[in-house]
Design a protein around this motif. Sequence first.
Motif, PDB file in Angstrom:
ATOM      1  N   ALA A 243       0.855  -1.186   0.000  1.00 44.34           N
ATOM      2  CA  ALA A 243       0.000   0.000   0.000  1.00 44.34           C
ATOM      3  C   ALA A 243       0.888   1.233   0.000  1.00 44.34           C
ATOM      4  O   ALA A 243       1.918   1.271   0.688  1.00 44.34           O
ATOM      5  N   SER A 244       0.495   2.224  -0.739  1.00 44.59           N
ATOM      6  CA  SER A 244       1.271   3.445  -0.843  1.00 44.59           C
ATOM      7  C   SER A 244       1.441   4.100   0.523  1.00 44.59           C
ATOM      8  O   SER A 244       0.471   4.295   1.259  1.00 44.59           O
ATOM      9  N   GLY A 245       2.697   4.416   0.890  1.00 41.22           N
ATOM     10  CA  GLY A 245       2.983   5.094   2.139  1.00 41.22           C
ATOM     11  C   GLY A 245       3.071   4.187   3.350  1.00 41.22           C
ATOM     12  O   GLY A 245       3.349   4.659   4.449  1.00 41.22           O
ATOM     13  N   LEU A 246       2.843   2.887   3.184  1.00 37.66           N
ATOM     14  CA  LEU A 246       2.904   1.948   4.305  1.00 37.66           C
ATOM     15  C   LEU A 246       4.271   1.266   4.306  1.00 37.66           C
ATOM     16  O   LEU A 246       4.619   0.550   3.374  1.00 37.66           O
ATOM     17  N   HIS A 247       5.055   1.499   5.356  1.00 37.45           N
ATOM     18  CA  HIS A 247       6.423   0.980   5.397  1.00 37.45           C
ATOM     19  C   HIS A 247       6.709   0.209   6.684  1.00 37.45           C
ATOM     20  O   HIS A 247       7.852   0.119   7.110  1.00 37.45           O
TER      21      HIS A 247
END
Length: 235
Positions: free
Chosen positions: A87-91
Amino acid sequence: MNDKFFPELARRLKREGIATGPVEKGCLPVLADGRTAVLVMPRGGVVFNADVERGPEADSVYDLTFALSREVYEYTEAMASAPPLVASGLHEGFRLLADFNGVVLAGQELEGDWGYKFATWRRSPDRTAVESGDYFDGGHHYEAAKLDFACRAGLVDGHRQFTDEQLTELYRCVCEALEDEHPMTKERREILERAAEQIEGSVDDLDHHVSLSNQRELEAAEQKAGTEPEMGLSP
């Protein structure tokens, strides 16, 4: 067997004040009074140690180990085969456990002796990101996360779910009705008895919750009695 099950179960038991021994012959020993009371099998089964005499403490250790073992085996096994949640921005290294109706359930293995964390999110309309996260850690966090996922995804009706506190009060009311000498139909008694059994199997440490509820009620009654004006005779 996944190599996370026994260490995670030992960690969860330790938080409940229950000690474990080193793995022997593929089983995890769980101790009571310093002796092996029960053995946990590689796939989560729990059996009493034949060399230890049964008693209240050993029975208590068995009951808690049995409940925790099923939960821990389920989520460590699921995490071992789950793909990464992209998911975008999930690190944060979450893994995807379930995905339904635009809602995801994910888990993360934490560093050190912190165990696991779980979360639910809604996917963004284009499914490239996640938003509105609910996070769960601590005791029985996995079960709470699964229920949150089921409610958010529309798999179950959230209005039909009750908190432990609500179930405790319902249990007290059911027990009081069953103990009352007021006439009751056989059908109603059976329904109430099944309801009590359901709550007993759903709320951890129910006796403690009931005791606290009773104590609060007694304190409220004493406080009310102390503030009521004394009734005297008129001159």
